[in-house]
Design a protein around this motif. Structure first.
Motif, PDB file in Angstrom:
ATOM      1  N   ASP A  45      30.287 100.702 -18.904  1.00  0.00           N
ATOM      2  CA  ASP A  45      30.289  99.249 -18.688  1.00  0.00           C
ATOM      3  C   ASP A  45      31.595  98.726 -18.115  1.00  0.00           C
ATOM      4  OD1 ASP A  45      28.604  97.073 -18.734  1.00  0.00           O
ATOM      5  OD2 ASP A  45      29.349  96.346 -20.657  1.00  0.00           O
ATOM      6  N   CYS A  83      18.032 100.562 -14.510  1.00  0.00           N
ATOM      7  CA  CYS A  83      18.493  99.729 -15.623  1.00  0.00           C
ATOM      8  C   CYS A  83      19.824  99.047 -15.306  1.00  0.00           C
ATOM      9  CB  CYS A  83      18.653 100.585 -16.884  1.00  0.00           C
ATOM     10  SG  CYS A  83      17.130 101.318 -17.497  1.00  0.00           S
ATOM     11  N   ASP A  84      20.040  97.893 -15.917  1.00  0.00           N
ATOM     12  CA  ASP A  84      21.297  97.146 -15.768  1.00  0.00           C
ATOM     13  C   ASP A  84      21.659  96.897 -14.312  1.00  0.00           C
ATOM     14  OD1 ASP A  84      22.059  96.431 -18.272  1.00  0.00           O
ATOM     15  OD2 ASP A  84      23.638  97.919 -18.510  1.00  0.00           O
ATOM     16  N   LYS A  98      24.613  94.687 -12.778  1.00  0.00           N
ATOM     17  CA  LYS A  98      26.005  95.138 -12.789  1.00  0.00           C
ATOM     18  C   LYS A  98      26.361  96.006 -11.582  1.00  0.00           C
ATOM     19  CE  LYS A  98      26.119  94.872 -17.815  1.00  0.00           C
ATOM     20  NZ  LYS A  98      26.256  95.584 -19.107  1.00  0.00           N
ATOM     21  N   CYS A 124      24.897 103.463 -20.162  1.00  0.00           N
ATOM     22  CA  CYS A 124      25.279 102.142 -19.660  1.00  0.00           C
ATOM     23  C   CYS A 124      26.427 101.544 -20.466  1.00  0.00           C
ATOM     24  CB  CYS A 124      24.078 101.205 -19.675  1.00  0.00           C
ATOM     25  SG  CYS A 124      22.816 101.613 -18.437  1.00  0.00           S
ATOM     26  N   ASN A 125      26.379 101.697 -21.782  1.00  0.00           N
ATOM     27  CA  ASN A 125      27.452 101.160 -22.628  1.00  0.00           C
ATOM     28  C   ASN A 125      28.787 101.830 -22.331  1.00  0.00           C
ATOM     29  OD1 ASN A 125      25.670  99.439 -23.879  1.00  0.00           O
ATOM     30  ND2 ASN A 125      25.455 100.649 -25.738  1.00  0.00           N
ATOM     31  N   LYS A 147      20.733 103.680 -22.663  1.00  0.00           N
ATOM     32  CA  LYS A 147      21.596 102.730 -23.359  1.00  0.00           C
ATOM     33  C   LYS A 147      23.014 103.267 -23.554  1.00  0.00           C
ATOM     34  CE  LYS A 147      22.027 100.068 -27.652  1.00  0.00           C
ATOM     35  NZ  LYS A 147      21.408  99.769 -28.975  1.00  0.00           N
ATOM     36  N   GLU A 161      15.661  96.785 -18.909  1.00  0.00           N
ATOM     37  CA  GLU A 161      16.912  96.813 -19.656  1.00  0.00           C
ATOM     38  C   GLU A 161      17.035  98.157 -20.386  1.00  0.00           C
ATOM     39  OE1 GLU A 161      19.455  94.576 -19.576  1.00  0.00           O
ATOM     40  OE2 GLU A 161      18.215  93.838 -17.928  1.00  0.00           O
TER      41      GLU A 161
END
Length: 282
Positions: free
Chosen positions: A103, A141-142, A145, A99-100, A96, A169
């Motif tokens: 982004d 994950c993600d 994108k 990824c944040n 998490k 996710e």
């Protein structure tokens, strides 16, 4: 030959290098802040040569295999130097925060947030082994994108490593991995700590340690430098799982204190169901 660069020449990065060199037409280069690791990786023929970030422009794939608290910074640096067609992925066990952070990077489409569920309790270039990833799962994950051509390249590479691929996710990944991986490492570390504090005679530990104890405490041999950042980066989920674990330990302790054999037996019998779930792993 396509150029692959491994950033972080430990167990995971080194093992990927070995298998990719063996199974594909790749020339593998390495980057590591520890120059001894770079030289050792060359000596062990894990990588073909050393390189550095400014030389990433012609890399087909860059694999970031550094501790989780350094991944975001390193990936950003990698993305700043790559071409439009380069695949970049990390192998961290917390997703998490990474990824944040990434982004809004202009080359976010080149990045795949990956977590190969494989490893041993050993670390460093010497720990690298062949076939580490065979029949293991890698979580991506993600993926929405990531550019579809870049993602397809990543999937092909993981298939070359004989891995099964799951999509999740980042939130769900971090929550579930805290329960089934991070908690088991905490438990192993604290079991080892408890035994060392209670049993001062090391000879007794050696002589009396059964295979059960050895397998349960095996993860306590893992690198503290790698696992401390993992626990902090996934703090919320690790604490939640620890609270539940501590509650169960206290309940089990109370059953023993009360000589409640029926409750003990019922609890252990119901927990035996885990065998059904894990039947295909062992």
């Amino acid at each position: 030959m396509e150029k692959i660069v491994i950033v972080g020449l430990g167990l995971i990065g080194g093992s990927m290098a070995l298998d990719l060199k063996k199974r594909g037409s790749y020339q593998v280069f390495g980057i590591d802040h520890n120059k001894n690791h770079v030289q050792k990786a060359i000596d062990l023929e894990i990588i073909d040569a050393a390189t550095d970030f400014p030389q990433l422009k012609d890399a087909s794939v860059v694999i970031v295999a550094v501790p989780v608290n350094a991944i975001s910074k390193v990936v950003q640096k990698v993305l700043d130097h790559i071409s439009e067609d380069t695949l970049v992925f990390d192998v961290g066990s917390v997703k998490k925060s990474i990824c944040n952070t990434l982004d809004n990077h202009p080359k976010r489409k080149n990045f795949v947030a990956a977590h190969p569920l494989a490893g041993t309790e050993f670390s460093g270039p010497e720990a690298a082994i062949y076939n580490l990833f065979d029949d293991k799962v890698t979580i991506l994950c993600d993926v929405s994108k990531t550019n579809w051509k870049i993602l397809d390249k990543a999937i092909s590479l993981f298939k070359l490593l004989n891995m099964r691929i799951k999509m999740m996710e980042p939130d769900a990944h971090d929550r579930h991995i805290a329960y089934v991986s991070h908690l088991s490492h905490v438990s192993s570390f604290m079991l080892g700590k408890t035994v060392l504090e209670i049993e001062k005679n090391e000879e007794y530990i050696f002589d009396m340690a059964s295979t059960g104890f050895a397998s349960t405490v095996r993860l306590a041999k893992s690198s503290a430098a790698m696992w401390s950042p993992i626990f902090i980066e996934n703090k919320e989920n690790v604490i939640r799982s620890l609270n539940e674990y501590i509650k169960n330990l206290n309940a089990f302790k109370t059953m023993i204190e009360n000589n409640d054999e029926e409750a003990l037996t019922k609890t252990m019998n119901s927990t035996n169901y885990i065998k059904t779930i894990l039947n295909g792993i062992e």
